[in-house]
Write an enzyme that holds these catalytic residues in place. Structure first.
Site, PDB file in Angstrom:
ATOM      1  CG  ASP A 105      16.231 -26.706   7.815  1.00  0.00           C
ATOM      2  OD1 ASP A 105      16.066 -27.264   8.911  1.00  0.00           O
ATOM      3  OD2 ASP A 105      16.022 -27.257   6.731  1.00  0.00           O
ATOM      4  CE  LYS A 106      12.384 -29.776   9.801  1.00  0.00           C
ATOM      5  NZ  LYS A 106      11.923 -31.100  10.260  1.00  0.00           N
ATOM      6  CB  THR A 107      12.121 -20.483  12.435  1.00  0.00           C
ATOM      7  OG1 THR A 107      10.894 -20.664  11.697  1.00  0.00           O
ATOM      8  CG2 THR A 107      13.190 -19.970  11.491  1.00  0.00           C
TER       9      THR A 107
END
Length: 296
Positions: free
Chosen positions: A246-248
């Site tokens: 969920d961390k681009t």
């Protein structure tokens, strides 16, 4: 803390709960109904209302209770009126409230159960097998001790193998069964694979050595190879089927680089950052031309 006053004219308080749930977006909290119309701060000495709420728990998204005024009017309380310990106030000058949970009863302390040791699937399986071996050993020893006691009790006279003590006292069948239990524990203790854990750790060290020595994992820019900081990570690498993130920024290295854009079916690419692709219309024309040649 139940919110009773905020410098915001609408009675709203913005908080950041990144220290609790990892979310950096701001959340709104509302002053309890009945205190929103007050223009001045709440005087603690004149506070005469009664608050009744649920018992302390570790659920960050739930709070139930009510506030009873001096005129017996009750106002419901929810998580929208609660400021948790560990949150940070943003875009609000000052707030005031009354503490309902303190010390070890706060939700932050109840959720702080200490570091959790992560066990791999292989380690959990090994622990289960060892426990099964221990239970099997106890059952075998109890069976042997019980059988030995029953066998001794069937002799009317003292058997020749039951040597009496120096004072002439003979060991009873119950005491003989007790001694036999611990004797079988010593004899059958090899059933428990104690050396299994040592062998697994040696195998882990070998796997880590091969991973760190792999040339395919070498990074020329950083002049380093992959580093394994945990021994149990090698066991689960081969079992990974899906990877969620969920961390681009982790995937893009916090870089946004223009590569190409498409306008009316034509691709315009950046010479340094991206490779030019053949436009969709050009591809269709080439495909039709090849099909036309094949028909001839």
């Amino acid at each position: 803390m139940v919110l009773l006053f905020s410098t915001d004219p609408d009675g709203i308080c913005h908080i950041e709960t990144s220290g609790l749930d990892g979310e950096s977006n701001l959340k709104q909290r509302q002053v309890v109904r009945g205190y929103t119309e007050q223009d001045s701060e709440v005087d603690p000495e004149k506070f005469s209302s009664r608050i009744e709420c649920e018992s302390p728990n570790n659920d960050l998204n739930r709070f139930r209770g009510f506030l009873e005024h001096s005129n017996r009017e009750r106002v419901g309380l929810s998580k929208e009126n609660l400021l948790l310990r560990g949150c940070t106030i943003r875009n609000t000058e000052a707030v005031m409230g009354i503490v309902v949970y303190a010390g070890h009863e706060t939700k932050a302390m109840l959720n702080n159960s200490g570091p959790r040791y992560k066990r791999s699937n292989l380690e959990r399986r090994a622990n289960t097998d060892v426990l099964c071996c221990v239970l099997l050993l106890i059952i075998m020893c109890l069976t042997g001790a019980l059988g030995h006691g029953i066998w001794l009790s069937r002799y009317e006279n003292i058997p020749f193998f039951n040597i009496p003590e120096p004072d002439g006292h003979v060991i009873s069948p119950v005491l003989g069964g007790f001694y036999m239990f611990w004797t079988m524990i010593i004899l059958l203790q090899v059933l428990i694979p104690i050396s299994l854990y040592v062998s697994i750790e040696i195998v882990k060290l070998g796997q880590i050595y091969f991973i760190q020595s792999d040339v395919d994992f070498y990074n020329e820019k950083m002049d380093s190879t992959v580093q394994c900081r945990a021994l149990n990570i090698t066991e689960d690498l081969g079992q990974i089927q899906y990877l969620f993130s969920d961390k681009t920024g982790t995937l893009t290295e916090n870089k946004m680089v223009f590569r190409r854009c498409s306008v009316a079916g034509f691709d315009y690419c950046h010479e340094e950052n991206g490779e030019c692709w053949v436009s969709m219309k050009t591809s269709l024309k080439i495909g039709r031309f090849c099909t036309h040649l094949m028909t001839w």
